[in-house]
Design a protein around this motif. Structure first.
Motif, PDB file in Angstrom:
ATOM      1  N   GLU A  20      43.882  10.893  28.068  1.00 22.89           N
ATOM      2  CA  GLU A  20      44.436   9.293  27.925  1.00 22.89           C
ATOM      3  C   GLU A  20      43.067   8.488  27.433  1.00 22.89           C
ATOM      4  O   GLU A  20      43.278   7.369  27.066  1.00 22.89           O
ATOM      5  N   GLN A  21      42.200   9.513  28.010  1.00 26.19           N
ATOM      6  CA  GLN A  21      40.610   8.177  27.696  1.00 26.19           C
ATOM      7  C   GLN A  21      40.408   8.409  26.876  1.00 26.19           C
ATOM      8  O   GLN A  21      40.340   8.598  25.956  1.00 26.19           O
ATOM      9  N   THR A  22      39.453   6.952  26.470  1.00 27.55           N
ATOM     10  CA  THR A  22      38.423   7.126  25.106  1.00 27.55           C
ATOM     11  C   THR A  22      37.381   6.541  25.825  1.00 27.55           C
ATOM     12  O   THR A  22      37.066   6.494  26.116  1.00 27.55           O
ATOM     13  N   ALA A  23      36.574   6.938  25.250  1.00 30.89           N
ATOM     14  CA  ALA A  23      35.197   6.626  25.586  1.00 30.89           C
ATOM     15  C   ALA A  23      34.341   5.426  24.907  1.00 30.89           C
ATOM     16  O   ALA A  23      34.629   5.447  23.600  1.00 30.89           O
ATOM     17  N   PRO A  24      33.798   4.690  25.809  1.00 33.04           N
ATOM     18  CA  PRO A  24      33.436   3.300  24.905  1.00 33.04           C
ATOM     19  C   PRO A  24      32.551   3.640  23.217  1.00 33.04           C
ATOM     20  O   PRO A  24      31.943   5.008  23.709  1.00 33.04           O
ATOM     21  N   PRO A  25      32.166   2.754  22.864  1.00 31.52           N
ATOM     22  CA  PRO A  25      31.207   3.005  22.381  1.00 31.52           C
ATOM     23  C   PRO A  25      29.686   3.596  22.781  1.00 31.52           C
ATOM     24  O   PRO A  25      29.248   2.965  23.841  1.00 31.52           O
ATOM     25  N   PRO A  26      28.802   4.115  21.284  1.00 33.37           N
ATOM     26  CA  PRO A  26      27.755   4.550  22.453  1.00 33.37           C
ATOM     27  C   PRO A  26      27.277   2.871  22.662  1.00 33.37           C
ATOM     28  O   PRO A  26      26.714   1.954  22.443  1.00 33.37           O
ATOM     29  N   VAL A  27      25.303   4.394  23.547  1.00 35.75           N
ATOM     30  CA  VAL A  27      24.760   3.330  24.077  1.00 35.75           C
ATOM     31  C   VAL A  27      23.680   2.465  22.489  1.00 35.75           C
ATOM     32  O   VAL A  27      23.365   3.867  21.899  1.00 35.75           O
ATOM     33  N   PRO A  28      23.767   1.115  21.918  1.00 31.91           N
ATOM     34  CA  PRO A  28      23.215   0.925  21.487  1.00 31.91           C
ATOM     35  C   PRO A  28      21.583   1.354  21.557  1.00 31.91           C
ATOM     36  O   PRO A  28      20.985   1.267  23.272  1.00 31.91           O
ATOM     37  N   PRO A  29      20.597   1.830  20.756  1.00 30.06           N
ATOM     38  CA  PRO A  29      19.549   2.186  20.659  1.00 30.06           C
ATOM     39  C   PRO A  29      17.990   1.665  21.390  1.00 30.06           C
ATOM     40  O   PRO A  29      17.503   1.723  21.692  1.00 30.06           O
ATOM     41  N   ARG A  30      18.284   0.149  20.606  1.00 34.10           N
ATOM     42  CA  ARG A  30      17.879  -1.001  21.232  1.00 34.10           C
ATOM     43  C   ARG A  30      18.576  -2.035  21.976  1.00 34.10           C
ATOM     44  O   ARG A  30      19.042  -2.877  20.767  1.00 34.10           O
ATOM     45  N   PRO A  31      18.391  -2.890  22.383  1.00 33.98           N
ATOM     46  CA  PRO A  31      18.235  -4.174  22.606  1.00 33.98           C
ATOM     47  C   PRO A  31      18.478  -4.814  21.676  1.00 33.98           C
ATOM     48  O   PRO A  31      17.463  -4.632  20.908  1.00 33.98           O
ATOM     49  N   ARG A  32      19.484  -5.464  21.586  1.00 33.35           N
ATOM     50  CA  ARG A  32      19.329  -7.133  20.566  1.00 33.35           C
ATOM     51  C   ARG A  32      18.489  -8.429  21.430  1.00 33.35           C
ATOM     52  O   ARG A  32      18.894  -8.837  22.409  1.00 33.35           O
ATOM     53  N   GLN A  33      18.204  -9.013  21.003  1.00 33.32           N
ATOM     54  CA  GLN A  33      17.418 -10.176  21.414  1.00 33.32           C
ATOM     55  C   GLN A  33      18.885 -10.744  21.739  1.00 33.32           C
ATOM     56  O   GLN A  33      19.612 -10.821  21.339  1.00 33.32           O
ATOM     57  N   GLN A  34      18.483 -11.444  23.272  1.00 33.66           N
ATOM     58  CA  GLN A  34      19.437 -12.320  23.795  1.00 33.66           C
ATOM     59  C   GLN A  34      19.457 -12.399  24.263  1.00 33.66           C
ATOM     60  O   GLN A  34      18.417 -12.409  26.096  1.00 33.66           O
ATOM     61  N   PRO A  35      19.867 -14.613  24.201  1.00 33.93           N
ATOM     62  CA  PRO A  35      19.073 -14.886  25.534  1.00 33.93           C
ATOM     63  C   PRO A  35      19.842 -15.809  26.519  1.00 33.93           C
ATOM     64  O   PRO A  35      20.605 -14.798  27.011  1.00 33.93           O
ATOM     65  N   PHE A  36      19.151 -15.976  28.008  1.00 35.85           N
ATOM     66  CA  PHE A  36      20.031 -15.816  29.581  1.00 35.85           C
ATOM     67  C   PHE A  36      20.472 -16.451  29.199  1.00 35.85           C
ATOM     68  O   PHE A  36      20.869 -18.616  28.729  1.00 35.85           O
ATOM     69  N   TYR A  37      21.726 -17.047  30.178  1.00 32.04           N
ATOM     70  CA  TYR A  37      22.644 -18.366  30.563  1.00 32.04           C
ATOM     71  C   TYR A  37      21.144 -19.464  31.090  1.00 32.04           C
ATOM     72  O   TYR A  37      19.876 -19.687  31.241  1.00 32.04           O
ATOM     73  N   LEU A  38      21.870 -20.540  30.053  1.00 30.24           N
ATOM     74  CA  LEU A  38      21.365 -21.682  30.555  1.00 30.24           C
ATOM     75  C   LEU A  38      20.925 -22.273  32.363  1.00 30.24           C
ATOM     76  O   LEU A  38      21.495 -21.847  32.444  1.00 30.24           O
ATOM     77  N   GLY A  39      18.784 -22.480  31.766  1.00 29.45           N
ATOM     78  CA  GLY A  39      19.078 -22.074  33.302  1.00 29.45           C
ATOM     79  C   GLY A  39      18.771 -21.514  33.545  1.00 29.45           C
ATOM     80  O   GLY A  39      17.849 -21.389  35.563  1.00 29.45           O
ATOM     81  N   MET A  40      18.340 -20.491  33.224  1.00 29.23           N
ATOM     82  CA  MET A  40      18.640 -19.063  34.315  1.00 29.23           C
ATOM     83  C   MET A  40      17.635 -18.250  33.337  1.00 29.23           C
ATOM     84  O   MET A  40      17.576 -16.506  33.585  1.00 29.23           O
ATOM     85  N   ALA A  41      16.318 -18.766  32.881  1.00 30.95           N
ATOM     86  CA  ALA A  41      15.608 -17.460  32.443  1.00 30.95           C
ATOM     87  C   ALA A  41      14.694 -17.112  33.526  1.00 30.95           C
ATOM     88  O   ALA A  41      14.582 -15.676  32.633  1.00 30.95           O
ATOM     89  N   ASP A  42      14.517 -17.211  34.319  1.00 27.91           N
ATOM     90  CA  ASP A  42      13.668 -16.213  35.604  1.00 27.91           C
ATOM     91  C   ASP A  42      14.490 -14.987  36.361  1.00 27.91           C
ATOM     92  O   ASP A  42      14.478 -14.938  37.232  1.00 27.91           O
ATOM     93  N   TRP A  43      16.163 -15.349  35.924  1.00 23.53           N
ATOM     94  CA  TRP A  43      17.022 -14.781  37.270  1.00 23.53           C
ATOM     95  C   TRP A  43      16.713 -12.911  37.139  1.00 23.53           C
ATOM     96  O   TRP A  43      16.715 -13.035  36.416  1.00 23.53           O
ATOM     97  N   SER A  44      15.972 -12.692  38.285  1.00 22.86           N
ATOM     98  CA  SER A  44      15.888 -11.274  37.880  1.00 22.86           C
ATOM     99  C   SER A  44      16.433 -10.425  37.827  1.00 22.86           C
ATOM    100  O   SER A  44      16.479  -9.637  37.290  1.00 22.86           O
ATOM    101  N   TYR A  45      17.965 -10.118  38.777  1.00 21.55           N
ATOM    102  CA  TYR A  45      19.126  -9.120  37.665  1.00 21.55           C
ATOM    103  C   TYR A  45      19.103  -9.810  37.288  1.00 21.55           C
ATOM    104  O   TYR A  45      20.189  -8.289  36.235  1.00 21.55           O
ATOM    105  N   GLY A  46      19.334 -10.693  36.295  1.00 16.73           N
ATOM    106  CA  GLY A  46      19.713 -11.110  35.226  1.00 16.73           C
ATOM    107  C   GLY A  46      18.745  -9.970  33.580  1.00 16.73           C
ATOM    108  O   GLY A  46      19.193  -9.799  33.002  1.00 16.73           O
ATOM    109  N   ARG A  47      17.541  -9.883  34.618  1.00 17.21           N
ATOM    110  CA  ARG A  47      16.930  -8.980  33.475  1.00 17.21           C
ATOM    111  C   ARG A  47      17.105  -7.847  33.623  1.00 17.21           C
ATOM    112  O   ARG A  47      16.037  -6.493  33.469  1.00 17.21           O
ATOM    113  N   SER A  48      18.334  -6.986  34.743  1.00 18.83           N
ATOM    114  CA  SER A  48      18.076  -5.911  34.235  1.00 18.83           C
ATOM    115  C   SER A  48      18.881  -5.230  32.900  1.00 18.83           C
ATOM    116  O   SER A  48      18.990  -6.542  31.585  1.00 18.83           O
ATOM    117  N   LYS A  49      18.749  -4.388  32.728  1.00 17.70           N
ATOM    118  CA  LYS A  49      19.032  -3.624  31.228  1.00 17.70           C
ATOM    119  C   LYS A  49      20.425  -3.804  30.709  1.00 17.70           C
ATOM    120  O   LYS A  49      21.476  -3.351  31.320  1.00 17.70           O
TER     121      LYS A  49
END
Length: 178
Positions: free
Chosen positions: A28-57
């Motif tokens: 009954e399971q469906t697989a999620p969409p594939p991992v995109p080959p490249r990340p798209r440009q993605q701004p982080f939350y306002l005021g959290m540019a240096d949020w180290s955990y947020g820099r995960s992939k």
């Protein structure tokens, strides 16, 4: 965790012993969409540019840090939780599971707190590989309570789910004026 002789954090884990394989596994399971080959440009939350955990992939397939509401994202943990300790698949899944409430914010982060008081994760199995897909949603009641939840998957399908009850409160402006 004990702070000043008082319990501050409690963690509980159950490990259910595996047994015979049922004949219906995964049908009954469906697989999620594939991992995109490249990340798209993605701004982080306002005021959290240096949020180290947020820099995960993070590779969003729906929503993003710059939009409110449901978000679907492939992610992988970049750094070990404890220096020198290699992460297991279960470790990676649980670290990322704790992101459900932040990924699917329903209200602007700079105006509202959305604090998970606990987290319950149920894993069917550890993920295969480093990437974990989170399909995150946040639901708010009209009394300051909410629930963030996410389905966790790997390329082979569902690996589990997470639920985080939320305390939702308006932030006080820095200047004290509402």
């Amino acid at each position: 965790m004990i702070v000043d002789a008082r319990v501050a954090v409690t963690a509980r884990a159950w490990h259910i012993a595996t047994g015979d394989r049922p004949p219906a596994a995964g049908k009954e399971q469906t697989a999620p969409p594939p991992v995109p080959p490249r990340p798209r440009q993605q701004p982080f939350y306002l005021g959290m540019a240096d949020w180290s955990y947020g820099r995960s992939k993070w590779r969003f397939t729906r929503g993003g840090f710059d939009s409110l509401g449901a978000a679907d994202v492939w992610a992988r943990v970049r750094l070990p939780l404890i220096a020198g300790v290699v992460l297991t698949g279960q470790d990676r899944a649980l670290i990322l599971a704790d992101s459900a409430n932040g990924l699917s914010l329903s209200l602007p982060l700079e105006q509202w707190f959305s604090i998970p008081s606990t987290m319950t994760a149920t894993l069917l199995r550890p993920p295969a590989g480093e990437w974990v897909h989170l399909a995150c949603r946040t639901y708010l009641a009209d009394d300051g309570i909410g629930l963030a939840r996410a389905d966790l998957s790997d390329p082979d399908g569902l690996i589990g789910e997470v639920a985080q009850p939320l305390l939702v409160r308006k932030r006080k402006p820095a200047n004290g004026v509402s």
